[in-house]
Write a protein that holds these residues in place. Sequence first.
Motif, PDB file in Angstrom:
ATOM      1  N   ILE A 112     -12.622 -22.762   7.645  1.00  0.00           N
ATOM      2  CA  ILE A 112     -12.564 -24.186   8.013  1.00  0.00           C
ATOM      3  C   ILE A 112     -11.442 -24.407   9.033  1.00  0.00           C
ATOM      4  N   GLN A 113     -11.808 -24.859  10.206  1.00  0.00           N
ATOM      5  CA  GLN A 113     -10.831 -25.129  11.265  1.00  0.00           C
ATOM      6  C   GLN A 113     -10.186 -26.483  11.004  1.00  0.00           C
ATOM      7  N   LEU A 114      -8.843 -26.523  10.981  1.00  0.00           N
ATOM      8  CA  LEU A 114      -8.164 -27.794  10.728  1.00  0.00           C
ATOM      9  C   LEU A 114      -7.635 -28.368  12.034  1.00  0.00           C
ATOM     10  N   THR A 115      -7.793 -29.654  12.217  1.00  0.00           N
ATOM     11  CA  THR A 115      -7.255 -30.259  13.439  1.00  0.00           C
ATOM     12  C   THR A 115      -5.769 -30.556  13.260  1.00  0.00           C
ATOM     13  N   SER A 116      -5.350 -30.813  12.021  1.00  0.00           N
ATOM     14  CA  SER A 116      -3.930 -31.023  11.744  1.00  0.00           C
ATOM     15  C   SER A 116      -3.662 -30.649  10.287  1.00  0.00           C
ATOM     16  N   VAL A 117      -2.386 -30.298  10.012  1.00  0.00           N
ATOM     17  CA  VAL A 117      -2.049 -29.920   8.636  1.00  0.00           C
ATOM     18  C   VAL A 117      -1.207 -31.045   8.027  1.00  0.00           C
ATOM     19  N   THR A 118      -1.884 -32.095   7.587  1.00  0.00           N
ATOM     20  CA  THR A 118      -1.161 -33.195   6.930  1.00  0.00           C
ATOM     21  C   THR A 118      -1.736 -33.333   5.530  1.00  0.00           C
ATOM     22  N   LEU A 119      -0.976 -34.040   4.672  1.00  0.00           N
ATOM     23  CA  LEU A 119      -1.411 -34.243   3.298  1.00  0.00           C
ATOM     24  C   LEU A 119      -2.797 -34.899   3.265  1.00  0.00           C
TER      25      LEU A 119
END
Length: 520
Positions: A112-119
Amino acid sequence: MQTAKVLTLDELTSFCIKRGFFFPSGRIYGGLRGFYDYGPLGVELRKEVLDDWWYFFVRRRSDIVGIHGSIITHPRTWEASGHVEAFFDFLVTCLKCGKDYRADHLLEDLGIQLTSVTLETLSSVIKERGIKCPECGGELSNPQPFNLMFTTYVGPKREKADEVYLRPETAQLIFINLKDVYYTAGMKLPFGIAQIGEVFRNEISPRGFLFRLREFTQMEIEYFVNPKRLDDCPMFDEVAEVTIQLLTAEQQERGSDTPLRITLREACEEGYIGCKWHAYWIGESIAWLTRIGLNPERLRVREHVKTELAHYALQTFDVEYYFPFMGWKEIEGISNRSDYDLRRHQEFSGKSMTLEDDGETVIPYVIEPSFGLERILLALITDAYRVVAGRPVLSLHARVAPIKVAVFPIVSKPDFTAKAREVYKLLKERYTAYYEEKGTIGRRYYEADEMGIPLAVTIDGQTLEDDTVTVRFRDTKEQIRISINQLTLTIESILAEWDTRYRGALDLTPPAHEQQLRKP
Ligand code: ATP
């Protein structure tokens, strides 16, 4: 000359353990995840790399001096730096089996590609996609921020007030010592302070052998510049024409993964790199990484996208190495930390962090090249490891090879071994040297090749007649005959000319299967 199949992490790990480069720490007790001990070859490799780094970035220059800071320091340091508040990753725990995961890694592993690593992103992706524990299929907890600093206590009481941190980076020790260094060493802006030392991060899931550890070594420079003179870099021309593979934030935001091939001068002119001092440190970093033998084709410079920028950074570039078994991964970060840290320390300590520059009083900006030793060693060994005629050869650059020369009597007979020991003794005065008299000469050459020894000196029948020996080159298998009284001089010049004359024997083109993998 190249390995026919893709090198796996398991193959590399067993090779390193078998040859005594590294051992899982506490192996007899089952090991401790995220900790490795250096074995006899590893410790020599470590020393060569650290010494060369210190030579290249400190001793050779007149604008950088070093310090050696303590591992446990005043806890206010880490409040000021923002680590107490902001140095965390997101933890998810399986509610059934109790296994812990670093949330972003768990999702990445599932493709899974994440666009940002936020909560928010992590929680919603886990919920929407119904992600379960890969181990037992159990429900996962909500992601929670988990601070990566290790704590301990100073003094006999184990109370909150006595709690301190093991340093998670060496940088802050440089900031808090800035004024003392500035005055005692008589520095003038622009200048740098360098430090090498162990740091500690309680990583949620250590992995990738030496890649993600809980105890590792940083080699850092904080380079201080007048904020109005960020483009006033007198050494810029030394690096300006160096071509780098650059992946900008803007390219990544567009979804592109094909780096630009661009000189540092062009990267500055196009505005990809915010200032010349930043570009200069990217150039110096690449110069050193290739000087110790890393293949420039496997190095790229990737800008941090906005969502991954650290709280202190104006702009950050990672130098990434292409690991065939993990893809492109960071081995060094080069940040423009602005005056963030110095201002915070000024605020938290009440002590001035200003310096004088031509009658002007300034809080300097900081460009920070931050290298991780163990990741660089992993890259060096990966880069040097090749399988030739079914056998591993470690073609480390002679500059960092843990052992420079092997000495072998061709047969294990008294006349030969006595002479060989004499030669070994002579060489050991100057170089890390290795001696072996048992086994066929072919097997001993293979062993030396696996240990990354660039040169092997052999004592044969002719040696006993005319005091000459053969010198065999690991990478070409070429042999030359020279007289023993010329041996140290010859070895000296071979090692000094390694880049220009001998490195060329290696085919540095990444193998076809790797080029295929690297296609975006
Ligand atoms: P990552 O994003 O991979 O966690 P980072 O960006 O937090 O790394 P920095 O804080 O920039 O890393 O640290 C500088 C260097 O220290 C990195 O380029 C890397 O070489 C090294 N490093 C960081 N974390 C680790 C680790 N857990 N194990 C080994 N080396 C590390």
